[in-house]
Structures are given as structure tokens and as C-alpha cells.
Design a protein around this motif. Structure first.
Motif, short mmCIF file in Angstrom:
data_model
loop_
_atom_site.label_atom_id
_atom_site.label_comp_id
_atom_site.label_asym_id
_atom_site.label_seq_id
_atom_site.Cartn_x
_atom_site.Cartn_y
_atom_site.Cartn_z
N ALA A 162 0.88 -1.26 0.05
CA ALA A 162 0.12 0.15 -0.11
C ALA A 162 0.79 1.25 0.15
O ALA A 162 0.57 2.40 -0.80
CB ALA A 162 -1.00 0.12 1.21
N ALA A 163 2.16 1.20 0.74
CA ALA A 163 2.79 2.47 0.78
C ALA A 163 3.36 2.55 -0.56
O ALA A 163 3.68 3.81 -1.03
CB ALA A 163 3.88 2.23 1.75
N GLY A 183 2.34 1.59 -3.58
CA GLY A 183 1.46 2.37 -4.30
C GLY A 183 1.01 3.70 -4.21
O GLY A 183 0.85 4.50 -5.32
N ALA A 184 0.90 4.15 -2.89
CA ALA A 184 0.66 5.49 -2.49
C ALA A 184 2.06 6.30 -3.10
O ALA A 184 1.93 7.45 -3.60
CB ALA A 184 0.73 5.74 -0.99
N VAL A 185 3.37 5.82 -2.92
CA VAL A 185 4.50 6.59 -3.16
C VAL A 185 4.39 6.81 -4.68
O VAL A 185 4.53 7.74 -5.56
CB VAL A 185 5.66 6.15 -2.77
CG1 VAL A 185 6.83 6.56 -3.48
CG2 VAL A 185 5.78 6.44 -1.22
N LEU A 239 1.90 6.57 -6.85
CA LEU A 239 1.07 7.56 -7.26
C LEU A 239 1.10 8.87 -7.27
O LEU A 239 1.10 9.54 -7.98
CB LEU A 239 -0.42 7.15 -6.44
CG LEU A 239 -1.76 8.24 -6.99
CD1 LEU A 239 -2.04 7.95 -8.34
CD2 LEU A 239 -2.93 7.69 -5.97
N ALA A 240 1.78 9.16 -6.12
CA ALA A 240 2.22 10.44 -5.68
C ALA A 240 3.37 10.96 -6.41
O ALA A 240 3.33 12.17 -7.16
CB ALA A 240 2.79 10.80 -4.42
N VAL A 299 -2.92 1.21 -10.13
CA VAL A 299 -2.32 2.49 -9.72
C VAL A 299 -2.17 3.32 -11.13
O VAL A 299 -2.28 4.53 -10.96
CB VAL A 299 -0.89 2.02 -9.13
CG1 VAL A 299 0.04 3.34 -9.04
CG2 VAL A 299 -1.10 1.38 -7.89
N LEU A 325 -5.46 4.86 -11.38
CA LEU A 325 -5.64 6.10 -10.55
C LEU A 325 -4.92 7.37 -10.97
O LEU A 325 -5.02 8.36 -10.61
CB LEU A 325 -5.34 5.50 -9.05
CG LEU A 325 -6.25 4.90 -8.19
CD1 LEU A 325 -5.72 4.32 -7.11
CD2 LEU A 325 -7.55 5.39 -8.28
N ALA A 360 -6.69 10.58 -11.66
CA ALA A 360 -6.59 11.68 -10.82
C ALA A 360 -6.77 13.28 -11.20
O ALA A 360 -7.44 14.00 -10.79
CB ALA A 360 -5.49 11.37 -9.58
#
Length: 133
Positions: free
Chosen positions: A24-25, A27-29, A31-32, A75, A78, A82
Motif C-alpha cells: 500500500a505504501a 502504491g501511494a508513493v 501514485l504521488a 495504480v 488512479l 486523478a
């Protein structure tokens, strides 16, 4: 002719309990970073998704080979949807870079499995099948 087997260091993979939070981390990184201006060029985006997918395969070796590209596809989705919230259109060039990055990292794993199947390495019943009777 026969020499002592080569001793390799123990695998440095994460314990399985950390797979979900680390995934999850990651994926978030990803995406960011994909939404930042650093990854506007085609090559930068391609390398971002290649490195992210390859890192997921390296850190989580006991995940099924198809699960990592599946999550990477979410990912990518998204990352492309976004900017639509802000009124921007989906960029086919960015989507191509993202998908190519994931495919470049996942492709060799599928080619290796194809070679194993061609060589006869097929387990009857599957590894996760339970023994009945």
C-alpha cells in the motif's frame, strides 16, 4: 569435476506480514510521484513504473506473479484518473509510458514461466490444491 555447491546468502525479502502495508505504501508513493511534475517526460514515467514494479517483485517474492501487475494496473488507472478531477484530459502518452514500465518489469517473469512449462515443469493439481481422500 564436481565441486562444492555455491552458498548463497539468505533471501532478503520482507516477512509476509508486511506485504500489505508495504504494498500500500509503495502504491501511494508511486501514485504521488506519477502526479508530480518530475514524471512529466515519457522516459521518467516509464522508469518510475518499471522500478516500482520490479521493486514489488523483489521485496515480495511469495506473491503470485499475476497479482503485482494487477495492482500496478490499478495504480496506473488512479494516476490517469486523478488529473481528470481537476479537469485535465487523460494523456495517451502517459498511459503508454505507465503500461510499458509495468510490462517491462513483469514480462521477463512470464517468459521464464513459459520456458519452464515448455521444459515440462508442470505440477499436477496445482501447488495450492488440498489433498482429498
Amino acid at each position: 569435476m564436481f565441486e562444492r555447491p555455491l552458498s548463497l546468502p539468505a533471501p532478503s525479502a520482507l516477512p509476509r506480514a508486511f506485504y500489505a502495508p508495504v504494498g500500500a505504501a509503495m502504491g501511494a508513493v508511486m501514485l504521488a510521484l506519477s502526479l508530480s511534475p518530475l514524471t512529466e517526460p515519457f522516459l521518467a514515467r516509464l522508469l518510475l513504473f518499471y522500478v516500482g514494479t520490479a521493486a514489488a517483485y523483489a521485496l515480495m517474492p511469495y506473491i503470485r506473479r499475476g497479482d503485482i501487475p494487477l495492482v500496478a494496473a490499478w495504480v496506473v488507472l488512479l494516476a490517469e484518473l486523478a488529473p481528470c478531477v481537476a479537469g485535465e484530459m487523460i494523456s495517451p502518452i502517459k498511459v503508454t509510458a505507465d503500461v510499458l514500465g509495468v510490462a517491462m518489469a513483469a514480462g521477463p517473469i512470464y517468459v521464464a514461466r513459459l520456458r519452464q512449462v515448455q521444459q515440462g515443469d508442470v505440477r499436477p493439481g496445482g501447488r495450492r490444491a488440498t489433498e482429498a481422500a
